[in-house]
Design a protein around this motif. Structure first.
Motif, PDB file in Angstrom:
ATOM      1  N   ARG A   1      27.508 -24.361  14.736  1.00 17.54           N
ATOM      2  CA  ARG A   1      26.819 -23.300  15.487  1.00 17.54           C
ATOM      3  C   ARG A   1      25.475 -23.808  16.014  1.00 17.54           C
ATOM      4  O   ARG A   1      25.111 -23.555  17.165  1.00 17.54           O
ATOM      5  CB  ARG A   1      26.627 -22.084  14.588  1.00 17.54           C
ATOM      6  CG  ARG A   1      25.981 -20.918  15.265  1.00 17.54           C
ATOM      7  CD  ARG A   1      25.920 -19.727  14.324  1.00 17.54           C
ATOM      8  NE  ARG A   1      25.117 -18.676  14.927  1.00 17.54           N
ATOM      9  CZ  ARG A   1      24.550 -17.711  14.266  1.00 17.54           C
ATOM     10  NH1 ARG A   1      24.705 -17.611  12.968  1.00 17.54           N
ATOM     11  NH2 ARG A   1      23.837 -16.812  14.884  1.00 17.54           N
TER      12      ARG A   1
ATOM     13  N   ASP B   1      16.502 -19.974  17.207  1.00 23.29           N
ATOM     14  CA  ASP B   1      17.784 -20.635  16.964  1.00 23.29           C
ATOM     15  C   ASP B   1      18.594 -19.846  15.929  1.00 23.29           C
ATOM     16  O   ASP B   1      18.105 -18.849  15.383  1.00 23.29           O
ATOM     17  CB  ASP B   1      17.562 -22.104  16.574  1.00 23.29           C
ATOM     18  CG  ASP B   1      17.345 -22.352  15.097  1.00 23.29           C
ATOM     19  OD1 ASP B   1      17.123 -21.402  14.319  1.00 23.29           O
ATOM     20  OD2 ASP B   1      17.398 -23.533  14.703  1.00 23.29           O
TER      21      ASP B   1
ATOM     22  N   CYS C   1      18.552 -15.079  23.217  1.00 19.32           N
ATOM     23  CA  CYS C   1      17.790 -15.749  22.167  1.00 19.32           C
ATOM     24  C   CYS C   1      16.277 -15.704  22.375  1.00 19.32           C
ATOM     25  O   CYS C   1      15.529 -16.286  21.588  1.00 19.32           O
ATOM     26  CB  CYS C   1      18.267 -17.190  21.992  1.00 19.32           C
ATOM     27  SG  CYS C   1      18.076 -18.236  23.441  1.00 19.32           S
TER      28      CYS C   1
ATOM     29  N   LEU D   1      18.654 -18.510  31.579  1.00 14.84           N
ATOM     30  CA  LEU D   1      19.661 -18.996  30.638  1.00 14.84           C
ATOM     31  C   LEU D   1      19.439 -18.393  29.257  1.00 14.84           C
ATOM     32  O   LEU D   1      20.369 -17.865  28.645  1.00 14.84           O
ATOM     33  CB  LEU D   1      19.600 -20.522  30.543  1.00 14.84           C
ATOM     34  CG  LEU D   1      20.396 -21.150  29.391  1.00 14.84           C
ATOM     35  CD1 LEU D   1      21.895 -20.950  29.585  1.00 14.84           C
ATOM     36  CD2 LEU D   1      20.053 -22.620  29.241  1.00 14.84           C
ATOM     37  N   HIS D   2      18.202 -18.453  28.792  1.00 16.95           N
ATOM     38  CA  HIS D   2      17.908 -17.964  27.439  1.00 16.95           C
ATOM     39  C   HIS D   2      18.042 -16.440  27.346  1.00 16.95           C
ATOM     40  O   HIS D   2      18.456 -15.913  26.312  1.00 16.95           O
ATOM     41  CB  HIS D   2      16.517 -18.441  27.012  1.00 16.95           C
ATOM     42  CG  HIS D   2      16.443 -19.925  26.899  1.00 16.95           C
ATOM     43  ND1 HIS D   2      15.326 -20.646  27.255  1.00 16.95           N
ATOM     44  CD2 HIS D   2      17.374 -20.835  26.489  1.00 16.95           C
ATOM     45  CE1 HIS D   2      15.560 -21.935  27.066  1.00 16.95           C
ATOM     46  NE2 HIS D   2      16.795 -22.079  26.604  1.00 16.95           N
TER      47      HIS D   2
ATOM     48  N   ALA E   1      20.260 -14.730  29.085  1.00 13.65           N
ATOM     49  CA  ALA E   1      21.701 -14.517  29.024  1.00 13.65           C
ATOM     50  C   ALA E   1      22.258 -14.833  27.633  1.00 13.65           C
ATOM     51  O   ALA E   1      23.204 -14.198  27.179  1.00 13.65           O
ATOM     52  CB  ALA E   1      22.412 -15.374  30.079  1.00 13.65           C
ATOM     53  N   MET E   2      21.648 -15.804  26.957  1.00 16.87           N
ATOM     54  CA  MET E   2      22.071 -16.168  25.597  1.00 16.87           C
ATOM     55  C   MET E   2      21.571 -15.153  24.569  1.00 16.87           C
ATOM     56  O   MET E   2      22.048 -15.146  23.437  1.00 16.87           O
ATOM     57  CB  MET E   2      21.539 -17.553  25.223  1.00 16.87           C
ATOM     58  CG  MET E   2      22.166 -18.696  25.980  1.00 16.87           C
ATOM     59  SD  MET E   2      21.416 -20.295  25.544  1.00 16.87           S
ATOM     60  CE  MET E   2      21.940 -20.450  23.815  1.00 16.87           C
TER      61      MET E   2
ATOM     62  N   GLU F   1      25.934 -26.338  18.917  1.00 21.08           N
ATOM     63  CA  GLU F   1      26.243 -25.620  20.160  1.00 21.08           C
ATOM     64  C   GLU F   1      24.990 -24.963  20.733  1.00 21.08           C
ATOM     65  O   GLU F   1      24.748 -25.016  21.938  1.00 21.08           O
ATOM     66  CB  GLU F   1      27.337 -24.575  19.909  1.00 21.08           C
ATOM     67  CG  GLU F   1      27.673 -23.720  21.115  1.00 21.08           C
ATOM     68  CD  GLU F   1      28.230 -24.511  22.289  1.00 21.08           C
ATOM     69  OE1 GLU F   1      28.142 -24.006  23.424  1.00 21.08           O
ATOM     70  OE2 GLU F   1      28.746 -25.621  22.090  1.00 21.08           O
ATOM     71  N   PHE F   2      24.178 -24.329  19.879  1.00 21.51           N
ATOM     72  CA  PHE F   2      22.955 -23.685  20.346  1.00 21.51           C
ATOM     73  C   PHE F   2      22.023 -24.698  21.010  1.00 21.51           C
ATOM     74  O   PHE F   2      21.553 -24.477  22.125  1.00 21.51           O
ATOM     75  CB  PHE F   2      22.222 -22.992  19.185  1.00 21.51           C
ATOM     76  CG  PHE F   2      20.881 -22.456  19.600  1.00 21.51           C
ATOM     77  CD1 PHE F   2      20.773 -21.223  20.208  1.00 21.51           C
ATOM     78  CD2 PHE F   2      19.730 -23.205  19.411  1.00 21.51           C
ATOM     79  CE1 PHE F   2      19.539 -20.736  20.618  1.00 21.51           C
ATOM     80  CE2 PHE F   2      18.485 -22.725  19.814  1.00 21.51           C
ATOM     81  CZ  PHE F   2      18.393 -21.488  20.421  1.00 21.51           C
TER      82      PHE F   2
ATOM     83  N   THR G   1      23.471 -25.963  24.380  1.00 20.88           N
ATOM     84  CA  THR G   1      23.457 -24.951  25.436  1.00 20.88           C
ATOM     85  C   THR G   1      22.038 -24.555  25.825  1.00 20.88           C
ATOM     86  O   THR G   1      21.708 -24.497  27.009  1.00 20.88           O
ATOM     87  CB  THR G   1      24.241 -23.703  24.989  1.00 20.88           C
ATOM     88  OG1 THR G   1      25.577 -24.092  24.649  1.00 20.88           O
ATOM     89  CG2 THR G   1      24.278 -22.663  26.090  1.00 20.88           C
ATOM     90  N   ALA G   2      21.196 -24.286  24.846  1.00 19.22           N
ATOM     91  CA  ALA G   2      19.856 -23.769  25.122  1.00 19.22           C
ATOM     92  C   ALA G   2      18.891 -24.826  25.622  1.00 19.22           C
ATOM     93  O   ALA G   2      18.029 -24.537  26.452  1.00 19.22           O
ATOM     94  CB  ALA G   2      19.283 -23.101  23.866  1.00 19.22           C
TER      95      ALA G   2
END
Length: 121
Positions: free
Chosen positions: A17, A108, A93, A87-88, A90-91, A20-21, A24-25
């Motif tokens: 996990r 995170d 986070c 981006l962040h 949309a995530m 991936e974070f 992507t981030a």
């Protein structure tokens, strides 16, 4: 005698996990991995600097880490702050913004805060 930064380390509860974070981030990718019976170390790089982020996964750990007041953080500069923010967002986070200062923080999967700053011109 001269010192230079090598890496920072954070403990993670779910290695996949977290990998991936960070991919992507922040675009960080594994550059080195060390496997041991009790733990795994994965070093992530940005492909531009020598500085690495070490993810430490203790295999038997089941409970989240106590980060205290969580005042420590990592910081990244980005060439397009608005695109990164999108981006962040949309995530889901983003955990804190200071528009006056032109920065924000993302969180995170383990609760670590990461500061996002505009690239210096």
């Amino acid at each position: 005698m001269q010192f230079r930064f090598c890496h920072n380390s954070v403990n993670v509860l779910d290695l996949e996990r977290s990998l991936e974070f960070y991919r992507t981030a922040l675009g960080l990718v594994p550059v080195k991995r060390k496997e041991f019976p009790e733990f795994t170390l994965v070093f992530l790089g940005d492909g531009k600097t020598e500085h690495l982020l070490e993810l430490t996964w203790l295999h038997d750990r089941k409970e989240p880490y106590d980060l205290g007041d969580n005042e420590s953080h990592l910081a990244f500069r980005v060439d397009d702050l608005e695109e990164a923010h999108g981006l962040h967002e949309a995530m889901g986070c983003i955990c804190f913004e200071n528009k006056e200062m032109g920065l924000y923080f993302i969180e995170d999967p383990d609760g670590y805060w990461i500061e996002i700053l505009r690239q210096k011109q």
